[in-house]
Design a protein around this motif. Structure first.
Motif, PDB file in Angstrom:
ATOM      1  N   GLY A   1    -113.165 -15.741  -1.922  1.00  0.00           N
ATOM      2  CA  GLY A   1    -114.249 -15.629  -0.955  1.00  0.00           C
ATOM      3  C   GLY A   1    -114.825 -16.986  -0.629  1.00  0.00           C
ATOM      4  O   GLY A   1    -114.359 -18.015  -1.128  1.00  0.00           O
ATOM      5  N   THR A   2    -115.862 -16.951   0.204  1.00  0.00           N
ATOM      6  CA  THR A   2    -116.462 -18.214   0.624  1.00  0.00           C
ATOM      7  C   THR A   2    -117.621 -18.618  -0.286  1.00  0.00           C
ATOM      8  O   THR A   2    -118.209 -19.666  -0.115  1.00  0.00           O
ATOM      9  N   SER A   3    -117.980 -17.741  -1.244  1.00  0.00           N
ATOM     10  CA  SER A   3    -119.073 -18.088  -2.169  1.00  0.00           C
ATOM     11  C   SER A   3    -118.783 -17.455  -3.527  1.00  0.00           C
ATOM     12  O   SER A   3    -117.986 -16.509  -3.631  1.00  0.00           O
ATOM     13  N   PRO A   4    -119.449 -17.964  -4.584  1.00  0.00           N
ATOM     14  CA  PRO A   4    -119.209 -17.378  -5.917  1.00  0.00           C
ATOM     15  C   PRO A   4    -119.710 -15.942  -6.040  1.00  0.00           C
ATOM     16  O   PRO A   4    -119.423 -15.260  -7.022  1.00  0.00           O
ATOM     17  N   MET A   5    -120.450 -15.465  -5.010  1.00  0.00           N
ATOM     18  CA  MET A   5    -120.894 -14.064  -5.036  1.00  0.00           C
ATOM     19  C   MET A   5    -119.733 -13.111  -4.734  1.00  0.00           C
ATOM     20  O   MET A   5    -119.872 -11.899  -4.860  1.00  0.00           O
ATOM     21  N   LEU A   6    -118.607 -13.674  -4.280  1.00  0.00           N
ATOM     22  CA  LEU A   6    -117.437 -12.841  -3.964  1.00  0.00           C
ATOM     23  C   LEU A   6    -116.338 -13.158  -4.981  1.00  0.00           C
ATOM     24  O   LEU A   6    -115.769 -14.255  -4.971  1.00  0.00           O
ATOM     25  N   ALA A   7    -116.063 -12.206  -5.863  1.00  0.00           N
ATOM     26  CA  ALA A   7    -115.089 -12.441  -6.931  1.00  0.00           C
ATOM     27  C   ALA A   7    -113.681 -12.580  -6.359  1.00  0.00           C
ATOM     28  O   ALA A   7    -113.278 -11.784  -5.498  1.00  0.00           O
TER      29      ALA A   7
END
Ligand code: SF4
Ligand code: SF4
Length: 506
Positions: A73-79
Motif C-alpha cells: 500500500g501507500t502507507s503503513p496503515m495498509l498491510a
C-alpha cells in the motif's frame, strides 16, 4: 507467572451474555492439519476489507517464492501481501471478494508449484536484544493484521499503544463463538511460540505486564499456556467464564482487570492494548524466522461438512478448495458462513478467497441454523437481560421499524456490538441484529451527510475569507502604488521648483 487460580475466575464478570450451544466438540479434540493443504491456484485480492487498494509488485509471468512481497500500500496503515506459495503469476484479473454485495476486485492469481518449502528462513535469528522499533517494523513488513477479526495492521496498533504509553497487554484466548476451536488448538499446540510472541509485543508496546484470558471450557489450553508462561512473571494466564461475548475487547478487559472501557472510547484510554493469541503466534514467526503472514489456522466445521477439522490454510485459497480438502459438503448443507454463527458473514460464492481475517468456515444444516418465522415481540425482556451493553434491544428494534432512527440513537444503537446475544435469546425469533445494523447504517449515512455539509460550509467560508483577503491586499497595493506615485510626483515638482529658483538666482 501465576498459576490458574480459582479466585481469579470470575463468576459473571459483566452483565448480560448468553450460553449458546458450543458445537466445539466437532473439531476441538483433533490435532490441526498443518502444511498439507495447497491448491493449484491462489487468489490474492488487491482490495483490503476497508476498501483501500494495494499496488501489485509483480506482473503476469513472474516467478514468485513463498513469502515474497507481491503487493503493497501507500502507507503503513495498509498491510502488504505476500505470496503463500512458490509458483508463477498467471493472471491479474477481476475476481470475487467477500464483500456482501458480491463485489469484484483486481486479484493476483498464482499457479502453485509442488515445492512447499520457504525460500528463506532465519532459523538462528536471535530475538533477545531487539528494540521496540525493530519489532514494530518487522511486524509491519510481515503484513500482520489482527487475526481476531479486526484486520487492523498490528505494527501500527503497537506503535500507537507505545505512544499512548499502555501499561497492560490483554491477550484474547476467549474464542467464545460456537464451533470455532482454532485458537484453542493453537494454544495447545504452539503455546511456547505464543508466549514468545506476547513477549515481543511487550517489547513493541512498552507494556509492563500481559494478561492472557482463556475461557474455562478450554482446560487443556489453560494448562499448556500456564506451563509455557511459568518462567515469565510478567505474563499471567487467567481462566475466564465461558460466556458469550467474552471475546469482545471491552468484556474481556472487564473480566481480567475489572476496568471498564469508556463508552465510545478505546482500550488505550485506560492504558490497555488487546491482541489475539493467533496474532502473537504470527509475530513470533515473523521475528524468529523472518516469515511473513502467508497462512492461518482456521476451523472448518458444522454438520454440513464431511470432515470437520482445524486446518492451516494458505491465504488466497478459495472456499471451494478448503471445502474439497475437508471432504466436501453434505447433502443437507444449507448455509456457509465466514467466522462464527453469532457474528459471522454469509459466504456468497465458493470462489471467494480466504483472507487474513477469516478464522472459520462453517457449513450449517437447517437444523443448526434453526430459522423460524419471526413473530410479534411479547415484551418478555429476555433481550434486555442478555445484552452485554445494557441496551434495550426490543425498544431499539421497535423504533427502527418505525424509522425513528434518532430515538434508536438516543437508546444507544451506536454502542451495539452486533454480538447477536439478543437475537439468539429472543423467543419471537426477531432479527434484532439486522434491525440494528440497518439503523446504524442510516445514522452513519446521515452523519456523513452532515459532516460533508459542514465541510462544504467550512470550505465556502474559507473561500469567502480568502477572496476578501485577496481583495483587501489588492486594494492596499493599489493605494500604496498611488501613494508612491503621488510622492514621486511631489518630489519631481519640488526638484523642478528648486531648479527654477536656482536659474532665477543666476
Ligand atoms: S426477547 Fe424478543 S420477544 Fe422478548 S422483549 Fe426482546 S424482542 Fe421482544
Ligand atoms: S446485538 Fe447489540 S443489542 Fe443485541 S445483545 Fe448484542 S450489543 Fe446488545
Amino acid at each position: 507467572m501465576m498459576s490458574v487460580d480459582p479466585k481469579t475466575t470470575f463468576f459473571r464478570p459483566f452483565r448480560g451474555g448468553v450460553h449458546p450451544r458450543s458445537y466445539k466438540s466437532l473439531t476441538a479434540r483433533r490435532s490441526s492439519q498443518r502444511s498439507v493443504l495447497m491448491p493449484e491456484k491462489l487468489y490474492f485480492s488487491l482490495q483490503l476489507p476497508n476498501g483501500a487498494m494495494l499496488k501489485p509488485l509483480v506482473a503476469v509471468g513472474d516467478v514468485v517464492t513463498k513469502g515474497q512481497k507481491i503487493a503493497e500500500g501507500t502507507s503503513p496503515m495498509l498491510a502488504p501481501l505476500h505470496s503463500s506459495a512458490n509458483g508463477q503469476v498467471v493472471d491479474i484479473t477481476s475476481h470475487i471478494t467477500a464483500h456482501p454485495g458480491k463485489l469484484k476486485s483486481p486479484t493476483i492469481v498464482v499457479a502453485t508449484s509442488n515445492d512447499l518449502s520457504w525460500s528463506r528462513d532465519y532459523h538462528s535469528r536471535s530475538i533477545a536484544s531487539l528494540t521496540a522499533d525493530e519489532v514494530i517494523n518487522a511486524i509491519l513488513e510481515a503484513g500482520i493484521v489482527g487475526l481476531g477479526g479486526a484486520g487492523f495492521p498490528t505494527g501500527m496498533k503497537a506503535k500507537f499503544a507505545r505512544q499512548s504509553q499502555v501499561e497492560t497487554l490483554v491477550i484474547n484466548g476467549g474464542e467464545c463463538e460456537p464451533y470455532l476451536t482454532c485458537d484453542d488448538r493453537l494454544m495447545q499446540e504452539q503455546s511456547a511460540q505464543i508466549i514468545a510472541g506476547i513477549r515481543l509485543l511487550m517489547i513493541a508496546t512498552g507494556a509492563k505486564r500481559a494478561l492472557v484470558g482463556i475461557e474455562d471450557n478450554k482446560p487443556l489450553s489453560l494448562e499448556t499456556m500456564t506451563n509455557a508462561a511459568s518462567e515469565d512473571p510478567e505474563i499471567e494466564v487467567h481462566s475466564v467464564p465461558s460466556l458469550y461475548p467474552m471475546g469482545s475487547e471491552r468484556h474481556l478487559i472487564k473480566a481480567l482487570t475489572g476496568e471498564q472501557v469508556p463508552l465510545g472510547g478505546l482500550a488505550s484510554d485506560i492504558g490497555i492494548l488487546v491482541n489475539n493469541v493467533a496474532t502473537a503466534h504470527a509475530i513470533y514467526q515473523a521475528l524468529r524466522y523472518g516469515r511473513p503472514l502467508v497462512s492461518r489456522l482456521i476451523t472448518v466445521s458444522g454438520k454440513g461438512i464431511s470432515q470437520p477439522c482445524n486446518v492451516e490454510v494458505p491465504l488466497g485459497t478459495r472456499v471451494r478448495d478448503v471445502i474439497a480438502f475437508c471432504g466436501g459438503l453434505t447433502m443437507d448443507c444449507e448455509r456457509l458462513i465466514f467466522g462464527g454463527p453469532m457474528m459471522g458473514q454469509v459466504v456468497t460464492d465458493l470462489d471467494i478467497p480466504v483472507g487474513k481475517t477469516v478464522g472459520g468456515i462453517l457449513a450449517l444444516t437447517s437444523e443448526e441454523i434453526g430459522d423460524c418465522d419471526s413473530k410479534e415481540c411479547i415484551r418478555c425482556g429476555q433481550c434486555v437481560r442478555a445484552c452485554p451493553m445494557g441496551l434495550m434491544p426490543f425498544m431499539i428494534a421497535a423504533n427502527t421499524r418505525a424509522s425513528e432512527f434518532e430515538k434508536a440513537e438516543e437508546l444507544g444503537v451506536k454502542h451495539c456490538l452486533s454480538c447477536g446475544a439478543c437475537s439468539y435469546i429472543c423467543p419471537s425469533h426477531l432479527p434484532l441484529v439486522q434491525y440494528f445494523q440497518h439503523a446504524k447504517g442510516v445514522l452513519n449515512q446521515r452523519s456523513s451527510a452532515v459532516q460533508r455539509a459542514e465541510r462544504a460550509k467550512q470550505l465556502a467560508t474559507a473561500k469567502t475569507a480568502r477572496l476578501e483577503e485577496e481583495a483587501r491586499a489588492k486594494q492596499a497595493a493599489k493605494e500604496a502604488k498611488a501613494k508612491a506615485k503621488g510622492k514621486a510626483r511631489g518630489s519631481r515638482r519640488s526638484a523642478r521648483k528648486a531648479e527654477t529658483a536656482k536659474e532665477g538666482d543666476v
